[in-house]
Motif scaffolding. Structure first.
Motif, PDB file in Angstrom:
ATOM      1  N   LYS A  16       0.833  -1.212   0.000  1.00 37.52           N
ATOM      2  CA  LYS A  16       0.000   0.000   0.000  1.00 37.52           C
ATOM      3  C   LYS A  16       0.866   1.260   0.000  1.00 37.52           C
ATOM      4  CE  LYS A  16      -4.311  -0.919  -0.287  1.00 37.52           C
ATOM      5  NZ  LYS A  16      -5.088  -0.297  -1.366  1.00 37.52           N
ATOM      6  N   VAL A  17       1.947   1.177   0.807  1.00 39.84           N
ATOM      7  CA  VAL A  17       2.851   2.324   0.897  1.00 39.84           C
ATOM      8  C   VAL A  17       3.509   2.579  -0.448  1.00 39.84           C
ATOM      9  CG1 VAL A  17       5.024   3.127   1.915  1.00 39.84           C
ATOM     10  CG2 VAL A  17       3.241   2.151   3.396  1.00 39.84           C
ATOM     11  N   LEU A  18       3.975   1.497  -1.060  1.00 44.15           N
ATOM     12  CA  LEU A  18       4.623   1.623  -2.361  1.00 44.15           C
ATOM     13  C   LEU A  18       3.662   2.215  -3.390  1.00 44.15           C
ATOM     14  CD1 LEU A  18       6.813  -1.580  -2.821  1.00 44.15           C
ATOM     15  CD2 LEU A  18       7.556   0.789  -2.813  1.00 44.15           C
ATOM     16  N   GLN A  19       2.419   1.756  -3.301  1.00 43.93           N
ATOM     17  CA  GLN A  19       1.409   2.235  -4.238  1.00 43.93           C
ATOM     18  C   GLN A  19       1.228   3.751  -4.114  1.00 43.93           C
ATOM     19  OE1 GLN A  19      -2.472   0.456  -3.752  1.00 43.93           O
ATOM     20  NE2 GLN A  19      -2.446  -0.343  -5.820  1.00 43.93           N
ATOM     21  N   ARG A  20       1.408   4.245  -2.896  1.00 43.40           N
ATOM     22  CA  ARG A  20       1.256   5.681  -2.677  1.00 43.40           C
ATOM     23  C   ARG A  20       2.510   6.442  -3.084  1.00 43.40           C
ATOM     24  NH1 ARG A  20      -1.900   8.532   1.337  1.00 43.40           N
ATOM     25  NH2 ARG A  20      -3.920   7.538   1.500  1.00 43.40           N
ATOM     26  N   VAL A  21       3.654   5.818  -2.839  1.00 39.70           N
ATOM     27  CA  VAL A  21       4.915   6.532  -3.033  1.00 39.70           C
ATOM     28  C   VAL A  21       5.389   6.480  -4.483  1.00 39.70           C
ATOM     29  CG1 VAL A  21       7.372   6.523  -2.440  1.00 39.70           C
ATOM     30  CG2 VAL A  21       5.645   6.280  -0.630  1.00 39.70           C
ATOM     31  N   LEU A  22       5.233   5.319  -5.129  1.00 39.91           N
ATOM     32  CA  LEU A  22       5.793   5.148  -6.464  1.00 39.91           C
ATOM     33  C   LEU A  22       5.266   6.136  -7.505  1.00 39.91           C
ATOM     34  CD1 LEU A  22       6.367   1.316  -6.858  1.00 39.91           C
ATOM     35  CD2 LEU A  22       8.060   3.137  -6.604  1.00 39.91           C
ATOM     36  N   PRO A  23       3.973   6.391  -7.536  1.00 36.27           N
ATOM     37  CA  PRO A  23       3.524   7.361  -8.556  1.00 36.27           C
ATOM     38  C   PRO A  23       4.201   8.707  -8.438  1.00 36.27           C
ATOM     39  CG  PRO A  23       1.651   6.246  -7.567  1.00 36.27           C
ATOM     40  CD  PRO A  23       2.854   5.858  -6.773  1.00 36.27           C
ATOM     41  N   TRP A  24       4.640   9.024  -7.216  1.00 40.26           N
ATOM     42  CA  TRP A  24       5.339  10.293  -7.008  1.00 40.26           C
ATOM     43  C   TRP A  24       6.669  10.290  -7.757  1.00 40.26           C
ATOM     44  CZ3 TRP A  24       9.780  12.251  -4.615  1.00 40.26           C
ATOM     45  CH2 TRP A  24       9.742  13.621  -4.374  1.00 40.26           C
ATOM     46  N   PHE A  25       7.318   9.098  -7.782  1.00 39.05           N
ATOM     47  CA  PHE A  25       8.579   8.996  -8.505  1.00 39.05           C
ATOM     48  C   PHE A  25       8.358   8.890 -10.001  1.00 39.05           C
ATOM     49  CE2 PHE A  25       9.978   7.400  -4.306  1.00 39.05           C
ATOM     50  CZ  PHE A  25      11.016   8.294  -4.100  1.00 39.05           C
ATOM     51  N   TRP A  26       7.253   8.259 -10.343  1.00 42.53           N
ATOM     52  CA  TRP A  26       6.983   8.016 -11.762  1.00 42.53           C
ATOM     53  C   TRP A  26       6.371   9.211 -12.476  1.00 42.53           C
ATOM     54  CZ3 TRP A  26       4.478   2.593 -10.768  1.00 42.53           C
ATOM     55  CH2 TRP A  26       5.516   1.649 -10.605  1.00 42.53           C
ATOM     56  N   ARG A  27       5.874  10.142 -11.668  1.00 48.51           N
ATOM     57  CA  ARG A  27       5.201  11.279 -12.278  1.00 48.51           C
ATOM     58  C   ARG A  27       6.109  11.919 -13.324  1.00 48.51           C
ATOM     59  NH1 ARG A  27       2.537  15.396  -8.235  1.00 48.51           N
ATOM     60  NH2 ARG A  27       4.256  14.511  -7.090  1.00 48.51           N
ATOM     61  N   PRO A  28       5.634  12.048 -14.523  1.00 50.81           N
ATOM     62  CA  PRO A  28       6.501  12.650 -15.550  1.00 50.81           C
ATOM     63  C   PRO A  28       6.791  14.097 -15.224  1.00 50.81           C
ATOM     64  CG  PRO A  28       4.242  12.408 -16.349  1.00 50.81           C
ATOM     65  CD  PRO A  28       4.313  11.718 -15.010  1.00 50.81           C
ATOM     66  N   GLN A  29       7.986  14.510 -15.594  1.00 51.22           N
ATOM     67  CA  GLN A  29       8.373  15.899 -15.385  1.00 51.22           C
ATOM     68  C   GLN A  29       7.433  16.800 -16.173  1.00 51.22           C
ATOM     69  OE1 GLN A  29      11.130  17.427 -13.695  1.00 51.22           O
ATOM     70  NE2 GLN A  29      11.157  15.489 -12.600  1.00 51.22           N
ATOM     71  N   ILE A  30       6.805  17.696 -15.477  1.00 52.15           N
ATOM     72  CA  ILE A  30       5.894  18.609 -16.166  1.00 52.15           C
ATOM     73  C   ILE A  30       6.696  19.782 -16.725  1.00 52.15           C
ATOM     74  CG2 ILE A  30       3.921  20.152 -15.914  1.00 52.15           C
ATOM     75  CD1 ILE A  30       3.161  18.095 -13.526  1.00 52.15           C
ATOM     76  N   GLN A  31       6.665  19.882 -18.035  1.00 51.01           N
ATOM     77  CA  GLN A  31       7.391  20.964 -18.692  1.00 51.01           C
ATOM     78  C   GLN A  31       6.631  22.274 -18.480  1.00 51.01           C
ATOM     79  OE1 GLN A  31      10.338  20.740 -20.431  1.00 51.01           O
ATOM     80  NE2 GLN A  31      10.492  18.570 -19.896  1.00 51.01           N
ATOM     81  N   PRO A  32       7.317  23.258 -17.972  1.00 54.09           N
ATOM     82  CA  PRO A  32       6.618  24.536 -17.826  1.00 54.09           C
ATOM     83  C   PRO A  32       6.229  25.083 -19.196  1.00 54.09           C
ATOM     84  CG  PRO A  32       8.968  24.781 -17.411  1.00 54.09           C
ATOM     85  CD  PRO A  32       8.715  23.313 -17.598  1.00 54.09           C
ATOM     86  N   ARG A  33       5.010  25.501 -19.314  1.00 60.88           N
ATOM     87  CA  ARG A  33       4.558  26.020 -20.605  1.00 60.88           C
ATOM     88  C   ARG A  33       5.052  27.437 -20.787  1.00 60.88           C
ATOM     89  NH1 ARG A  33       1.215  23.166 -23.816  1.00 60.88           N
ATOM     90  NH2 ARG A  33       1.005  25.028 -25.046  1.00 60.88           N
ATOM     91  N   GLY A  34       6.099  27.557 -21.526  1.00 58.60           N
ATOM     92  CA  GLY A  34       6.698  28.863 -21.775  1.00 58.60           C
ATOM     93  C   GLY A  34       5.950  29.617 -22.859  1.00 58.60           C
TER      94      GLY A  34
END
Ligand SMILES: [Zn+2]
Length: 84
Positions: A16-34
């Motif tokens: 359960k912990v991994l399920q909560r934590v992993l998406p945080w690592f997997w979240r793709p880098q959000i490119q700032p919209r310049g």
């Protein structure tokens, strides 16, 4: 038996912990919209009054009949708007 249950519980909790934590690592880098890409901003447009070419980002814009017209200066823009 209790040991097995504890093991299962620990496994479940860490899952359960991994399920909560992993998406945080997997979240793709959000490119700032310049601002608009440079290529588009540097696109040359023609002033319909004096026929000079200017970079789009430096041009003054007038909209007529749903079409954008670009001008090198306020003077050209005024001339164009008066003509119509
Ligand atoms: Zn002009």
């Amino acid at each position: 038996m209790i040991r097995l249950l504890l093991l299962a519980l620990t496994g479940y909790v860490s899952y359960k912990v991994l399920q909560r934590v992993l998406p945080w690592f997997w979240r793709p880098q959000i490119q700032p919209r310049g601002p608009q890409p440079e290529v588009q901003a540097d696109e040359l447009v023609q002033d319909p009054v004096c026929k000079v070419f200017i970079p789009r980002r430096n041009a003054l814009v007038a909209r007529r009949e749903g079409q954008d017209f670009f001008f090198c200066s306020e003077g050209c823009r005024k001339k164009f708007l008066q003509k119509s």
